[in-house]
Design a protein around this motif. Sequence first.
Motif, PDB file in Angstrom:
ATOM      1  N   ALA A 114       0.814  -1.220   0.000  1.00 41.22           N
ATOM      2  CA  ALA A 114       0.000   0.000   0.000  1.00 41.22           C
ATOM      3  C   ALA A 114       0.847   1.268   0.000  1.00 41.22           C
ATOM      4  O   ALA A 114       0.549   2.217  -0.742  1.00 41.22           O
ATOM      5  N   GLU A 115       1.905   1.314   0.805  1.00 40.53           N
ATOM      6  CA  GLU A 115       2.696   2.545   0.899  1.00 40.53           C
ATOM      7  C   GLU A 115       3.438   2.853  -0.413  1.00 40.53           C
ATOM      8  O   GLU A 115       3.565   4.006  -0.801  1.00 40.53           O
ATOM      9  N   PHE A 116       3.887   1.817  -1.109  1.00 37.94           N
ATOM     10  CA  PHE A 116       4.559   2.036  -2.380  1.00 37.94           C
ATOM     11  C   PHE A 116       3.544   2.449  -3.448  1.00 37.94           C
ATOM     12  O   PHE A 116       3.812   3.333  -4.260  1.00 37.94           O
ATOM     13  N   GLU A 117       2.383   1.845  -3.430  1.00 37.58           N
ATOM     14  CA  GLU A 117       1.339   2.199  -4.401  1.00 37.58           C
ATOM     15  C   GLU A 117       0.898   3.651  -4.193  1.00 37.58           C
ATOM     16  O   GLU A 117       0.588   4.350  -5.164  1.00 37.58           O
ATOM     17  N   GLN A 118       0.892   4.130  -2.940  1.00 39.89           N
ATOM     18  CA  GLN A 118       0.570   5.539  -2.696  1.00 39.89           C
ATOM     19  C   GLN A 118       1.571   6.451  -3.403  1.00 39.89           C
ATOM     20  O   GLN A 118       1.188   7.466  -3.990  1.00 39.89           O
ATOM     21  N   LEU A 119       2.857   6.082  -3.346  1.00 40.14           N
ATOM     22  CA  LEU A 119       3.880   6.869  -4.027  1.00 40.14           C
ATOM     23  C   LEU A 119       3.651   6.846  -5.542  1.00 40.14           C
ATOM     24  O   LEU A 119       3.700   7.882  -6.203  1.00 40.14           O
ATOM     25  N   VAL A 120       3.383   5.675  -6.087  1.00 38.21           N
ATOM     26  CA  VAL A 120       3.140   5.557  -7.531  1.00 38.21           C
ATOM     27  C   VAL A 120       1.960   6.437  -7.934  1.00 38.21           C
ATOM     28  O   VAL A 120       2.029   7.181  -8.921  1.00 38.21           O
ATOM     29  N   GLN A 121       0.881   6.377  -7.180  1.00 37.16           N
ATOM     30  CA  GLN A 121      -0.304   7.168  -7.514  1.00 37.16           C
ATOM     31  C   GLN A 121      -0.029   8.665  -7.391  1.00 37.16           C
ATOM     32  O   GLN A 121      -0.489   9.453  -8.211  1.00 37.16           O
ATOM     33  N   ALA A 122       0.734   9.064  -6.369  1.00 37.43           N
ATOM     34  CA  ALA A 122       1.085  10.476  -6.202  1.00 37.43           C
ATOM     35  C   ALA A 122       1.935  10.962  -7.378  1.00 37.43           C
ATOM     36  O   ALA A 122       1.757  12.082  -7.868  1.00 37.43           O
ATOM     37  N   MET A 123       2.838  10.111  -7.846  1.00 38.53           N
ATOM     38  CA  MET A 123       3.674  10.472  -8.992  1.00 38.53           C
ATOM     39  C   MET A 123       2.828  10.592 -10.260  1.00 38.53           C
ATOM     40  O   MET A 123       3.007  11.522 -11.051  1.00 38.53           O
ATOM     41  N   LEU A 124       1.906   9.656 -10.447  1.00 38.88           N
ATOM     42  CA  LEU A 124       1.013   9.715 -11.615  1.00 38.88           C
ATOM     43  C   LEU A 124       0.156  10.969 -11.582  1.00 38.88           C
ATOM     44  O   LEU A 124      -0.011  11.652 -12.601  1.00 38.88           O
ATOM     45  N   GLU A 125      -0.386  11.291 -10.412  1.00 38.41           N
ATOM     46  CA  GLU A 125      -1.214  12.494 -10.283  1.00 38.41           C
ATOM     47  C   GLU A 125      -0.404  13.743 -10.597  1.00 38.41           C
ATOM     48  O   GLU A 125      -0.903  14.665 -11.247  1.00 38.41           O
ATOM     49  N   ALA A 126       0.857  13.756 -10.160  1.00 32.95           N
ATOM     50  CA  ALA A 126       1.708  14.932 -10.422  1.00 32.95           C
ATOM     51  C   ALA A 126       1.950  15.106 -11.916  1.00 32.95           C
ATOM     52  O   ALA A 126       2.013  16.231 -12.408  1.00 32.95           O
TER      53      ALA A 126
END
Length: 131
Positions: A114-126
């Motif tokens: 979950a914590e790594f997927e949060q980073l991936v999603q934050a990067m995609l959103e950016a």
Amino acid sequence: MSKLCTVCSTSVAKYKCPICTSGYCSVSCYKVHKSEPCTRPEPIQKHESPAVIAEDKDDEEEEKHRLGVDELRRVGESPRVRELLESPQMRELIEQVHKDADPVQAIRVLRQRAEFEQLVQAMLEATENPK
């Protein structure tokens, strides 16, 4: 086989100039490269083996998914991405990916956390939301 940065010749070229396709390893090397004019290379008209043609298609497909300088800047400036990267555990996970012989597979495995997927999603959103 990994190619070296055409600017510093010390690190692996992770990115390519969108104009001349010269490889570079970092934003600083990109800035040095962009300080000189570059041009799109002329296509070579020759008969290539099917293996070379397939490799070229793989490179073209990879190029479609490569982030541009503006997108990389937005990721680096994202408050959410910066917040997540402050975690020592997250930095350790990224270091594992960096050291892995198959980083793509390592990312696939880590995206189940979950914590790594949060980073991936934050990067995609950016990358999707320009300021």
